[in-house]
Design a protein around this motif. Structure first.
Motif, PDB file in Angstrom:
ATOM      1  N   ILE A  29       8.920   5.679 -17.965  1.00  0.00           N
ATOM      2  CA  ILE A  29       9.353   5.041 -16.718  1.00  0.00           C
ATOM      3  C   ILE A  29      10.811   4.623 -16.895  1.00  0.00           C
ATOM      4  CG2 ILE A  29       8.939   3.185 -15.077  1.00  0.00           C
ATOM      5  CD1 ILE A  29       6.688   5.286 -15.206  1.00  0.00           C
ATOM      6  N   VAL A  30      11.712   5.294 -16.184  1.00  0.00           N
ATOM      7  CA  VAL A  30      13.140   5.023 -16.357  1.00  0.00           C
ATOM      8  C   VAL A  30      13.626   3.921 -15.416  1.00  0.00           C
ATOM      9  CG1 VAL A  30      13.606   7.336 -17.209  1.00  0.00           C
ATOM     10  CG2 VAL A  30      13.802   6.881 -14.761  1.00  0.00           C
ATOM     11  N   TRP A  31      12.879   3.642 -14.366  1.00  0.00           N
ATOM     12  CA  TRP A  31      13.174   2.500 -13.488  1.00  0.00           C
ATOM     13  C   TRP A  31      11.883   2.106 -12.787  1.00  0.00           C
ATOM     14  CZ3 TRP A  31      12.491   1.161  -8.405  1.00  0.00           C
ATOM     15  CH2 TRP A  31      13.108  -0.034  -8.010  1.00  0.00           C
ATOM     16  N   SER A  32      11.680   0.795 -12.647  1.00  0.00           N
ATOM     17  CA  SER A  32      10.536   0.332 -11.861  1.00  0.00           C
ATOM     18  C   SER A  32      10.887  -0.980 -11.193  1.00  0.00           C
ATOM     19  CB  SER A  32       9.282   0.160 -12.722  1.00  0.00           C
ATOM     20  OG  SER A  32       9.437  -0.919 -13.626  1.00  0.00           O
ATOM     21  N   GLY A  33      10.288  -1.203 -10.044  1.00  0.00           N
ATOM     22  CA  GLY A  33      10.411  -2.459  -9.317  1.00  0.00           C
ATOM     23  C   GLY A  33       9.150  -2.648  -8.501  1.00  0.00           C
ATOM     24  N   ALA A  34       8.867  -3.884  -8.122  1.00  0.00           N
ATOM     25  CA  ALA A  34       7.679  -4.171  -7.319  1.00  0.00           C
ATOM     26  C   ALA A  34       8.044  -5.165  -6.236  1.00  0.00           C
ATOM     27  CB  ALA A  34       6.553  -4.737  -8.186  1.00  0.00           C
ATOM     28  N   VAL A  35       7.473  -4.971  -5.044  1.00  0.00           N
ATOM     29  CA  VAL A  35       7.764  -5.843  -3.911  1.00  0.00           C
ATOM     30  C   VAL A  35       6.536  -5.906  -3.003  1.00  0.00           C
ATOM     31  CG1 VAL A  35       8.716  -4.022  -2.421  1.00  0.00           C
ATOM     32  CG2 VAL A  35       9.511  -6.368  -2.149  1.00  0.00           C
ATOM     33  N   GLY A  36       6.362  -7.061  -2.353  1.00  0.00           N
ATOM     34  CA  GLY A  36       5.287  -7.186  -1.385  1.00  0.00           C
ATOM     35  C   GLY A  36       5.609  -6.419  -0.109  1.00  0.00           C
ATOM     36  N   ILE A  37       4.610  -5.756   0.439  1.00  0.00           N
ATOM     37  CA  ILE A  37       4.793  -4.993   1.677  1.00  0.00           C
ATOM     38  C   ILE A  37       5.209  -5.942   2.794  1.00  0.00           C
ATOM     39  CG2 ILE A  37       3.649  -3.496   3.372  1.00  0.00           C
ATOM     40  CD1 ILE A  37       1.657  -2.795   1.062  1.00  0.00           C
ATOM     41  N   ASN A  38       6.212  -5.546   3.582  1.00  0.00           N
ATOM     42  CA  ASN A  38       6.708  -6.469   4.598  1.00  0.00           C
ATOM     43  C   ASN A  38       5.657  -6.689   5.691  1.00  0.00           C
ATOM     44  OD1 ASN A  38       7.337  -5.156   7.273  1.00  0.00           O
ATOM     45  ND2 ASN A  38       8.680  -3.855   6.031  1.00  0.00           N
ATOM     46  N   PRO A  39       5.705  -7.843   6.380  1.00  0.00           N
ATOM     47  CA  PRO A  39       4.634  -8.211   7.315  1.00  0.00           C
ATOM     48  C   PRO A  39       4.342  -7.179   8.388  1.00  0.00           C
ATOM     49  CG  PRO A  39       6.005 -10.120   6.876  1.00  0.00           C
ATOM     50  CD  PRO A  39       6.677  -8.944   6.222  1.00  0.00           C
ATOM     51  N   VAL A  40       5.365  -6.528   8.921  1.00  0.00           N
ATOM     52  CA  VAL A  40       5.124  -5.574  10.010  1.00  0.00           C
ATOM     53  C   VAL A  40       4.345  -4.365   9.508  1.00  0.00           C
ATOM     54  CG1 VAL A  40       6.213  -4.053  11.694  1.00  0.00           C
ATOM     55  CG2 VAL A  40       7.092  -6.355  11.345  1.00  0.00           C
ATOM     56  N   LEU A  41       4.675  -3.872   8.324  1.00  0.00           N
ATOM     57  CA  LEU A  41       3.921  -2.746   7.771  1.00  0.00           C
ATOM     58  C   LEU A  41       2.525  -3.182   7.356  1.00  0.00           C
ATOM     59  CD1 LEU A  41       6.648  -0.941   5.618  1.00  0.00           C
ATOM     60  CD2 LEU A  41       6.029  -0.559   8.005  1.00  0.00           C
ATOM     61  N   ASN A  42       2.401  -4.429   6.890  1.00  0.00           N
ATOM     62  CA  ASN A  42       1.089  -4.942   6.488  1.00  0.00           C
ATOM     63  C   ASN A  42       0.105  -5.022   7.652  1.00  0.00           C
ATOM     64  OD1 ASN A  42       1.330  -7.228   3.659  1.00  0.00           O
ATOM     65  ND2 ASN A  42       0.079  -5.407   3.914  1.00  0.00           N
ATOM     66  N   VAL A  43       0.624  -5.114   8.864  1.00  0.00           N
ATOM     67  CA  VAL A  43      -0.236  -5.102  10.053  1.00  0.00           C
ATOM     68  C   VAL A  43      -1.095  -3.840  10.074  1.00  0.00           C
ATOM     69  CG1 VAL A  43      -0.179  -4.793  12.566  1.00  0.00           C
ATOM     70  CG2 VAL A  43       1.156  -6.608  11.502  1.00  0.00           C
ATOM     71  N   HIS A  44      -0.539  -2.736   9.582  1.00  0.00           N
ATOM     72  CA  HIS A  44      -1.241  -1.460   9.643  1.00  0.00           C
ATOM     73  C   HIS A  44      -2.052  -1.158   8.386  1.00  0.00           C
ATOM     74  CE1 HIS A  44       0.905  -0.781  13.322  1.00  0.00           C
ATOM     75  NE2 HIS A  44       2.055  -0.959  12.712  1.00  0.00           N
ATOM     76  N   THR A  45      -1.627  -1.687   7.243  1.00  0.00           N
ATOM     77  CA  THR A  45      -2.377  -1.415   6.017  1.00  0.00           C
ATOM     78  C   THR A  45      -3.536  -2.388   5.836  1.00  0.00           C
ATOM     79  OG1 THR A  45      -0.991  -2.867   4.653  1.00  0.00           O
ATOM     80  CG2 THR A  45      -0.298  -0.573   4.874  1.00  0.00           C
ATOM     81  N   GLY A  46      -3.424  -3.598   6.426  1.00  0.00           N
ATOM     82  CA  GLY A  46      -4.366  -4.658   6.122  1.00  0.00           C
ATOM     83  C   GLY A  46      -3.920  -5.414   4.888  1.00  0.00           C
ATOM     84  N   PRO A  47      -4.569  -6.556   4.605  1.00  0.00           N
ATOM     85  CA  PRO A  47      -4.080  -7.433   3.539  1.00  0.00           C
ATOM     86  C   PRO A  47      -3.980  -6.786   2.168  1.00  0.00           C
ATOM     87  CG  PRO A  47      -5.633  -8.606   4.933  1.00  0.00           C
ATOM     88  CD  PRO A  47      -5.678  -7.170   5.362  1.00  0.00           C
ATOM     89  N   ARG A  48      -5.047  -6.118   1.717  1.00  0.00           N
ATOM     90  CA  ARG A  48      -4.995  -5.576   0.352  1.00  0.00           C
ATOM     91  C   ARG A  48      -4.637  -4.095   0.392  1.00  0.00           C
ATOM     92  NH1 ARG A  48      -9.116  -6.387  -4.831  1.00  0.00           N
ATOM     93  NH2 ARG A  48      -7.500  -5.933  -6.378  1.00  0.00           N
ATOM     94  N   ALA A  49      -3.497  -3.783  -0.203  1.00  0.00           N
ATOM     95  CA  ALA A  49      -2.995  -2.419  -0.229  1.00  0.00           C
ATOM     96  C   ALA A  49      -2.144  -2.244  -1.478  1.00  0.00           C
ATOM     97  CB  ALA A  49      -2.177  -2.126   1.022  1.00  0.00           C
ATOM     98  N   LEU A  50      -2.003  -1.010  -1.893  1.00  0.00           N
ATOM     99  CA  LEU A  50      -1.241  -0.677  -3.099  1.00  0.00           C
ATOM    100  C   LEU A  50      -0.509   0.637  -2.837  1.00  0.00           C
ATOM    101  CD1 LEU A  50      -1.390   1.336  -5.812  1.00  0.00           C
ATOM    102  CD2 LEU A  50      -0.461  -0.951  -6.098  1.00  0.00           C
ATOM    103  N   GLY A  51       0.785   0.663  -3.143  1.00  0.00           N
ATOM    104  CA  GLY A  51       1.544   1.886  -2.915  1.00  0.00           C
ATOM    105  C   GLY A  51       2.602   2.101  -3.969  1.00  0.00           C
ATOM    106  N   VAL A  52       3.155   3.313  -3.977  1.00  0.00           N
ATOM    107  CA  VAL A  52       4.230   3.635  -4.908  1.00  0.00           C
ATOM    108  C   VAL A  52       5.090   4.748  -4.317  1.00  0.00           C
ATOM    109  CG1 VAL A  52       2.819   5.316  -6.190  1.00  0.00           C
ATOM    110  CG2 VAL A  52       4.825   4.277  -7.289  1.00  0.00           C
ATOM    111  N   ALA A  53       6.398   4.558  -4.425  1.00  0.00           N
ATOM    112  CA  ALA A  53       7.336   5.662  -4.226  1.00  0.00           C
ATOM    113  C   ALA A  53       7.731   6.141  -5.611  1.00  0.00           C
ATOM    114  CB  ALA A  53       8.567   5.201  -3.453  1.00  0.00           C
ATOM    115  N   ALA A  54       7.630   7.437  -5.840  1.00  0.00           N
ATOM    116  CA  ALA A  54       7.933   7.996  -7.154  1.00  0.00           C
ATOM    117  C   ALA A  54       8.911   9.149  -7.018  1.00  0.00           C
ATOM    118  CB  ALA A  54       6.651   8.481  -7.837  1.00  0.00           C
TER     119      ALA A  54
END
Length: 306
Positions: free
Chosen positions: A269-294
Motif C-alpha cells: 500500500i503506497v498511499w492510504s487514507g480514510a474518511v467518513g462518507i459525507n451526509p448527502v451520499l450517506n442518504v443513499h447508502t444508509g448508515p453502515r457502509a464501506l467503500g474504497v477507491a483503488a
C-alpha cells in the motif's frame, strides 16, 4: 499518511468540484465545493450544514425518508467564483480558468447545473470535466487537478492527469441494507442483478461506460461484503500490485481497518487514507457502509520520477 507534491508555483488555473466529493486530508482536496443538499420533507440542509451524526439521528427518528438535491447553477457559480478568486474580471485581463470536476452525470444533474452556471460567469473560462464517478474516486481526480494547478502546469496537462486517474481508478462499496438505495430510486441495475434478493450484500461499482451503479459481486453477510470488496480489488489489479487506496465508512470506522488489513496481505500500500462518507451520499447508502477507491502504483505525474 500525507501526499507530497512539488513546491507551489504560480497557478495557471483553479479547481472547483461538487458535493459528490468525499475529501481526504492527505490529498489536495481543499477546493471550493458546489454543495448538494439533503431534504427531510420541507427541511433542507446543505452538505456543510448537517453533520454525519445529525444525519444518522434523523435517519433513526424521522419518519420521512430523506432525498438529496444537486447544486443549483447559482451554487456552482459561487464555487467557480471562489476558485477563480474574482467576482469581477478586468476586460483587458486574461480570463481566469477554472476546471470544474463534477460527480458522474449518470448519477446526478450536477454537471448540467455547472454548465448552466456559465451563463452568469462572464469573464471566467470554465472547463467542465465529468468524473464519471463519485466520492473517493472523485477525490483522486480532484487531487490530480489541484496538483497540476499547484505545480504551475497548464489546464490541458491537468486534464491529461485527471483522465489518466479516471481510467485507472475503481470505486467499490458494500452496504448493510439496500433499503436506502431502493427508497431513493437509485437501485437500478443493482436490484436487477440481485434478482430482488435484498438479504444479499452487494459489491457495487460505477460502470465506466454509463457512469451509473452496477453490481459486480455479492455476499451473504456484511462482513462477507467487506471481504468481497477486497477480493474484487485484487481481481481487478492483480495480487502484488502496489495500490493507492481511499477508504470510506458510514457509522463504523473500524470497517476500513478490516479492509485495509486484508489488502495489505496481498498488496504493497503506497498511499492510504480514510474518511467518513459525507451526509448527502450517506442518504443513499444508509448508515453502515464501506467503500474504497483503488488505483495502481504511483500517480501519473510521479512515474517519470526515479
Amino acid at each position: 499518511m500525507t501526499q507530497e507534491t512539488a513546491p507551489t508555483r504560480n497557478p495557471q488555473f483553479a479547481v472547483a468540484t461538487d458535493g459528490g466529493l468525499d475529501a481526504f486530508e492527505g490529498l489536495h482536496n481543499a477546493v471550493p465545493v458546489a454543495p448538494f443538499s439533503v431534504n427531510f420533507g420541507d427541511r433542507s440542509y446543505r452538505t456543510d450544514e448537517i453533520s454525519r451524526e445529525d444525519l444518522f439521528k434523523e435517519l433513526q427518528t424521522n419518519p420521512q425518508h430523506p432525498t438529496s438535491s444537486q447544486p443549483t447553477p447559482q451554487e456552482w457559480a459561487d464555487a467557480v467564483r471562489a476558485a477563480a478568486g474574482a467576482d469581477a474580471v478586468e476586460p483587458e485581463g486574461t480570463p481566469p480558468q477554472v476546471l470544474a470536476v463534477t460527480i458522474s452525470a449518470g448519477l446526478s444533474g450536477s454537471r448540467n447545473a455547472a454548465d448552466q452556471a456559465r451563463s452568469v460567469l462572464d469573464g471566467i473560462d470554465v472547463r467542465l470535466h465529468d468524473s464519471g464517478t463519485l466520492s473517493a474516486a472523485q477525490a483522486f481526480q480532484v487531487h490530480a487537478a489541484q496538483t497540476a494547478a499547484l505545480r504551475g502546469e497548464s489546464l490541458e496537462t491537468a486534464l491529461e492527469w485527471v483522465r489518466a486517474v479516471q481510467q485507472e481508478t475503481e470505486l467499490y462499496f458494500t452496504i448493510e441494507t439496500l433499503e436506502y438505495l431502493r427508497r431513493g430510486g437509485r437501485i437500478g441495475r443493482v436490484q436487477a442483478t440481485l434478482g430482488g434478493l435484498l438479504n444479499l450484500k452487494p459489491v457495487i461499482t460505477v460502470d465506466k461506460a454509463t457512469g451509473t451503479y452496477t453490481n459486480v459481486s455479492r455476499a451473504r453477510s456484511y462482513k462477507g461484503g467487506i471481504e468481497a470488496v477486497g477480493q474484487q480489488v485484487t481481481r481487478t489489479y492483480g495480487e502484488g500490485t502496489p495500490l493507492r487506496v481511499g477508504l470510506l465508512y458510514g457509522t463504523v470506522r473500524e470497517d476500513t481497518d478490516a479492509l485495509l488489513e486484508q489488502l495489505k496481505g496481498r498488496h504493497p500500500i503506497v498511499w492510504s487514507g480514510a474518511v467518513g462518507i459525507n451526509p448527502v451520499l450517506n442518504v443513499h447508502t444508509g448508515p453502515r457502509a464501506l467503500g474504497v477507491a483503488a488505483a495502481p502504483g504511483k500517480w501519473p505525474w510521479e512515474r517519470d520520477t526515479p
